[in-house]
Design a protein around this motif. Structure first.
Motif, PDB file in Angstrom:
ATOM      1  N   ILE A 227       0.819  -1.209   0.000  1.00  0.00           N
ATOM      2  CA  ILE A 227       0.000   0.000   0.000  1.00  0.00           C
ATOM      3  C   ILE A 227       0.855   1.263   0.000  1.00  0.00           C
ATOM      4  O   ILE A 227       0.750   2.126   0.843  1.00  0.00           O
ATOM      5  CB  ILE A 227      -1.063   0.024   1.127  1.00  0.00           C
ATOM      6  CG1 ILE A 227      -0.439  -0.341   2.478  1.00  0.00           C
ATOM      7  CG2 ILE A 227      -2.210  -0.917   0.787  1.00  0.00           C
ATOM      8  CD1 ILE A 227      -1.357  -0.010   3.644  1.00  0.00           C
ATOM      9  N   ALA A 248      -5.116  -5.301   3.828  1.00  0.00           N
ATOM     10  CA  ALA A 248      -3.957  -4.735   3.139  1.00  0.00           C
ATOM     11  C   ALA A 248      -2.669  -5.199   3.810  1.00  0.00           C
ATOM     12  O   ALA A 248      -2.629  -5.390   5.032  1.00  0.00           O
ATOM     13  CB  ALA A 248      -4.035  -3.212   3.163  1.00  0.00           C
ATOM     14  N   THR A 249      -1.638  -5.403   3.005  1.00  0.00           N
ATOM     15  CA  THR A 249      -0.326  -5.748   3.572  1.00  0.00           C
ATOM     16  C   THR A 249       0.715  -4.739   3.107  1.00  0.00           C
ATOM     17  O   THR A 249       0.562  -4.092   2.074  1.00  0.00           O
ATOM     18  CB  THR A 249       0.146  -7.143   3.118  1.00  0.00           C
ATOM     19  OG1 THR A 249       0.389  -7.108   1.709  1.00  0.00           O
ATOM     20  CG2 THR A 249      -0.874  -8.216   3.442  1.00  0.00           C
ATOM     21  N   ASP A 250       1.762  -4.611   3.897  1.00  0.00           N
ATOM     22  CA  ASP A 250       2.932  -3.841   3.478  1.00  0.00           C
ATOM     23  C   ASP A 250       4.113  -4.316   4.327  1.00  0.00           C
ATOM     24  O   ASP A 250       3.955  -5.190   5.187  1.00  0.00           O
ATOM     25  CB  ASP A 250       2.698  -2.339   3.632  1.00  0.00           C
ATOM     26  CG  ASP A 250       3.482  -1.541   2.583  1.00  0.00           C
ATOM     27  OD1 ASP A 250       2.851  -0.888   1.755  1.00  0.00           O
ATOM     28  OD2 ASP A 250       4.731  -1.583   2.600  1.00  0.00           O
ATOM     29  N   GLU A 264       2.672   1.788  10.770  1.00  0.00           N
ATOM     30  CA  GLU A 264       1.367   1.892  11.438  1.00  0.00           C
ATOM     31  C   GLU A 264       0.822   3.317  11.351  1.00  0.00           C
ATOM     32  O   GLU A 264      -0.337   3.527  11.005  1.00  0.00           O
ATOM     33  CB  GLU A 264       1.506   1.515  12.933  1.00  0.00           C
ATOM     34  CG  GLU A 264       1.408   0.030  13.211  1.00  0.00           C
ATOM     35  CD  GLU A 264      -0.005  -0.523  12.991  1.00  0.00           C
ATOM     36  OE1 GLU A 264      -0.971   0.278  12.991  1.00  0.00           O
ATOM     37  OE2 GLU A 264      -0.129  -1.739  12.796  1.00  0.00           O
ATOM     38  N   ARG A 267       1.073   4.627   6.475  1.00  0.00           N
ATOM     39  CA  ARG A 267       0.268   3.916   5.481  1.00  0.00           C
ATOM     40  C   ARG A 267      -0.914   3.175   6.088  1.00  0.00           C
ATOM     41  O   ARG A 267      -2.023   3.229   5.563  1.00  0.00           O
ATOM     42  CB  ARG A 267       1.144   2.928   4.724  1.00  0.00           C
ATOM     43  CG  ARG A 267       2.157   3.647   3.856  1.00  0.00           C
ATOM     44  CD  ARG A 267       2.978   2.678   3.064  1.00  0.00           C
ATOM     45  NE  ARG A 267       4.145   3.333   2.495  1.00  0.00           N
ATOM     46  CZ  ARG A 267       5.129   2.695   1.900  1.00  0.00           C
ATOM     47  NH1 ARG A 267       5.104   1.382   1.785  1.00  0.00           N
ATOM     48  NH2 ARG A 267       6.150   3.363   1.412  1.00  0.00           N
ATOM     49  N   PHE A 268      -0.680   2.451   7.195  1.00  0.00           N
ATOM     50  CA  PHE A 268      -1.777   1.657   7.767  1.00  0.00           C
ATOM     51  C   PHE A 268      -2.896   2.556   8.276  1.00  0.00           C
ATOM     52  O   PHE A 268      -4.073   2.260   8.095  1.00  0.00           O
ATOM     53  CB  PHE A 268      -1.275   0.733   8.882  1.00  0.00           C
ATOM     54  CG  PHE A 268      -0.554  -0.495   8.373  1.00  0.00           C
ATOM     55  CD1 PHE A 268      -0.438  -0.735   7.010  1.00  0.00           C
ATOM     56  CD2 PHE A 268      -0.009  -1.430   9.253  1.00  0.00           C
ATOM     57  CE1 PHE A 268       0.226  -1.860   6.512  1.00  0.00           C
ATOM     58  CE2 PHE A 268       0.646  -2.567   8.767  1.00  0.00           C
ATOM     59  CZ  PHE A 268       0.771  -2.783   7.412  1.00  0.00           C
ATOM     60  N   ALA A 271      -4.763   3.806   5.327  1.00  0.00           N
ATOM     61  CA  ALA A 271      -5.575   2.719   4.773  1.00  0.00           C
ATOM     62  C   ALA A 271      -6.841   2.532   5.601  1.00  0.00           C
ATOM     63  O   ALA A 271      -7.947   2.426   5.063  1.00  0.00           O
ATOM     64  CB  ALA A 271      -4.767   1.424   4.743  1.00  0.00           C
ATOM     65  N   ARG A 272      -6.698   2.529   6.919  1.00  0.00           N
ATOM     66  CA  ARG A 272      -7.885   2.366   7.781  1.00  0.00           C
ATOM     67  C   ARG A 272      -8.846   3.533   7.585  1.00  0.00           C
ATOM     68  O   ARG A 272     -10.053   3.349   7.554  1.00  0.00           O
ATOM     69  CB  ARG A 272      -7.459   2.271   9.250  1.00  0.00           C
ATOM     70  CG  ARG A 272      -6.754   0.962   9.558  1.00  0.00           C
ATOM     71  CD  ARG A 272      -6.563   0.749  11.058  1.00  0.00           C
ATOM     72  NE  ARG A 272      -5.790  -0.461  11.274  1.00  0.00           N
ATOM     73  CZ  ARG A 272      -4.495  -0.490  11.556  1.00  0.00           C
ATOM     74  NH1 ARG A 272      -3.821   0.646  11.709  1.00  0.00           N
ATOM     75  NH2 ARG A 272      -3.858  -1.634  11.697  1.00  0.00           N
ATOM     76  N   VAL A 276     -10.130   0.394   4.956  1.00  0.00           N
ATOM     77  CA  VAL A 276      -9.503  -0.932   4.998  1.00  0.00           C
ATOM     78  C   VAL A 276      -9.778  -1.580   6.365  1.00  0.00           C
ATOM     79  O   VAL A 276      -9.668  -0.938   7.404  1.00  0.00           O
ATOM     80  CB  VAL A 276      -7.984  -0.819   4.716  1.00  0.00           C
ATOM     81  CG1 VAL A 276      -7.254  -2.118   5.038  1.00  0.00           C
ATOM     82  CG2 VAL A 276      -7.760  -0.425   3.264  1.00  0.00           C
ATOM     83  N   CYS A 279      -4.892  -4.562   8.507  1.00  0.00           N
ATOM     84  CA  CYS A 279      -3.582  -4.317   7.900  1.00  0.00           C
ATOM     85  C   CYS A 279      -2.570  -5.264   8.544  1.00  0.00           C
ATOM     86  O   CYS A 279      -2.596  -5.456   9.755  1.00  0.00           O
ATOM     87  CB  CYS A 279      -3.118  -2.883   8.157  1.00  0.00           C
ATOM     88  SG  CYS A 279      -4.168  -1.631   7.411  1.00  0.00           S
ATOM     89  N   ASP A 281       1.626  -6.148   8.741  1.00  0.00           N
ATOM     90  CA  ASP A 281       3.022  -5.845   8.422  1.00  0.00           C
ATOM     91  C   ASP A 281       3.741  -7.162   8.141  1.00  0.00           C
ATOM     92  O   ASP A 281       3.981  -7.958   9.049  1.00  0.00           O
ATOM     93  CB  ASP A 281       3.675  -5.116   9.607  1.00  0.00           C
ATOM     94  CG  ASP A 281       5.140  -4.777   9.331  1.00  0.00           C
ATOM     95  OD1 ASP A 281       5.671  -5.206   8.280  1.00  0.00           O
ATOM     96  OD2 ASP A 281       5.740  -4.081  10.176  1.00  0.00           O
TER      97      ASP A 281
END
Ligand SMILES: [Zn+2]
Ligand SMILES: [Zn+2]
Length: 416
Positions: A227, A248-250, A264, A267-268, A271-272, A276, A279, A281
């Motif tokens: 992401i 989602a992963t990253d 966290e 990007r996370f 995303a949330r 999303v 997530c 990691d």
């Protein structure tokens, strides 16, 4: 001829090192040379991974640019601009697309007063037409120039044209003040419909839309692997279009200062904020087991309907195969830098998985979809969630590439 500042990259020479970086030079302002061209003034330009690849002189870009006709090209291909000039056919095209889209806007008195009951050809001939567009409309453009005559184009898949020329890679782009583009590639947008900093990255948004629209996402469970900006946009689109569950992963990368906490927080969290649900990691221990567990819990041990691969990482391909359901779709946009091994019998054929490679934007159905998605709320959603993370004047391009390389930027805007 007056000059303008431009960010250029020389053509790589055989058996010689290709110096990283770009140069800020003075270039003559280009003029319309053909009847079907439109000259634009760049208002905002956006940076993308391809530009970073050119900046860093990556091998894949060296390969792309080694046969360029010109000694050096102006880089950049994502922009929002205003109309500056056009050839006769260009004017007609602009008049026609203005007419198609806006003649029905009955409450828009500016537009209705200008049209005044005239045909599009009469509008095209109006000496004030281009000034009118300049004042009330933005313009952007698909920067893949396709041939229109090859078998691929003629069968309705021009985005995969075998003779594609990309402006900003193979010929002059838009990290400058003025550029000339084919009229047929342009899109006019009434000022006030979509903010200019979002119009500036429609090219990139289009990649994500093209990926998402290749699958029916209504009610679907979706995994987005990677992401960065493309993945974030794809995840937001999936949720916007009715996906029931998005995971989602990253990767965090503490060796390069991108810790789990930073992942966290940036990007996370983003995303949330765009919907999303989970997530993961993938740099943490046992992350694949954790990812699989989350997916299986949600999907009653079936797996996700669709995986959108946005990272290009070989590990992500393994993740995909451990969570995709039988009959699911695996859409690929991230560019792996090396060949990837897969067990096609076990992972694709027996489970009946569909694999789709995504290139560019559907011409022009993706642009039509984007225009509507952005106008009806997605532009605001992205802006409210910090998708435009930085803005720099063109002359400070080095700082712009720096923030990009640090991994904390989402979309970076350059203003010429
Ligand atoms: Zn791009
Ligand atoms: Zn073609």
């Amino acid at each position: 001829m007056p000059d303008m500042p431009a960010l250029v990259k020389p053509r790589p020479k055989k058996n010689e090192p290709w110096e990283p970086g770009l140069r800020l030079v003075e270039r003559p302002v280009p003029e319309v040379e053909r009847e079907d061209q439109v000259k634009v003034q760049v208002v905002k330009a956006a940076m993308c991974g391809t530009d970073v690849g050119i900046y860093q002189s990556r091998d894949s870009l060296r390969q792309e640019m080694k046969d360029n006709r010109e000694e050096e090209v102006i880089t950049g291909h994502e922009f929002c601009g205003v109309v500056e000039d056009a050839g006769t056919l260009g004017r007609e095209h602009l008049a026609r697309s203005f007419y198609e889209r806006y003649v029905s806007h009955e409450n828009d008195t500016v537009v209705q007063d200008f049209i005044g009951g005239r045909s599009y050809l009469e509008v095209a001939d109006d000496p004030n037409f281009l000034d009118f567009l300049r004042e009330y409309f933005y313009i952007t453009s698909e920067m893949h120039k396709v041939c229109g005559v090859c078998h691929v184009c003629r069968t309705g898949q021009s985005h995969a044209c075998q003779n594609t020329i990309i402006k900003g890679v193979h010929e002059d782009g838009i990290f400058t003040k003025y550029a000339v583009v084919p009229a047929n590639n342009t899109l006019l947008i009434r000022k006030g419909e979509i903010p200019p900093e979002v119009i500036a990255y429609m090219d990139a948004f289009g990649n994500a839309v093209h990926t998402a629209q290749s699958i029916n996402l209504m009610g679907a469970s979706v995994a987005v692997l990677g992401i960065g900006v493309q993945g974030l946009m794809a995840a937001a689109i999936a949720k916007w279009c009715g996906a029931s569950f998005v995971i989602a992963t990253d990767f965090s990368n503490p060796d390069h200062g991108y810790t789990h906490e930073k992942l966290e927080q940036h990007r996370f969290q983003t995303a949330r904020n765009v919907g999303v649900d989970e997530c993961v990691d993938m740099a943490l221990p046992d992350s694949r087991a954790r990812l699989t567990e989350l997916v299986m819990q949600y999907s009653n041990n079936t797996g996700v309907d669709a995986v959108l691969e946005m990272s290009g990482s070989a590990d992500a391909y393994k993740d995909a195969m451990s969570i995709i359901r039988n009959g699911g779709t695996f859409a690929l946009l991230g560019l792996p830098s090396k060949p990837i091994t897969m067990d096609f019998s076990e992972q694709v054929i027996f489970p009946g998985v569909t694999i789709k490679g995504i290139i560019g934007r559907g011409m022009f159905h993706t642009w039509e979809t984007m225009y509507r998605l952005l106008k009806t709320g997605m532009a605001d959603l992205m802006l409210e969630n910090g998708f435009v993370s930085h803005t720099f004047p063109l002359a400070e391009y080095k700082s712009a590439f720096e923030v990009h390389e640090q991994g904390e930027a989402i979309k970076v805007i350059l203003e010429p």
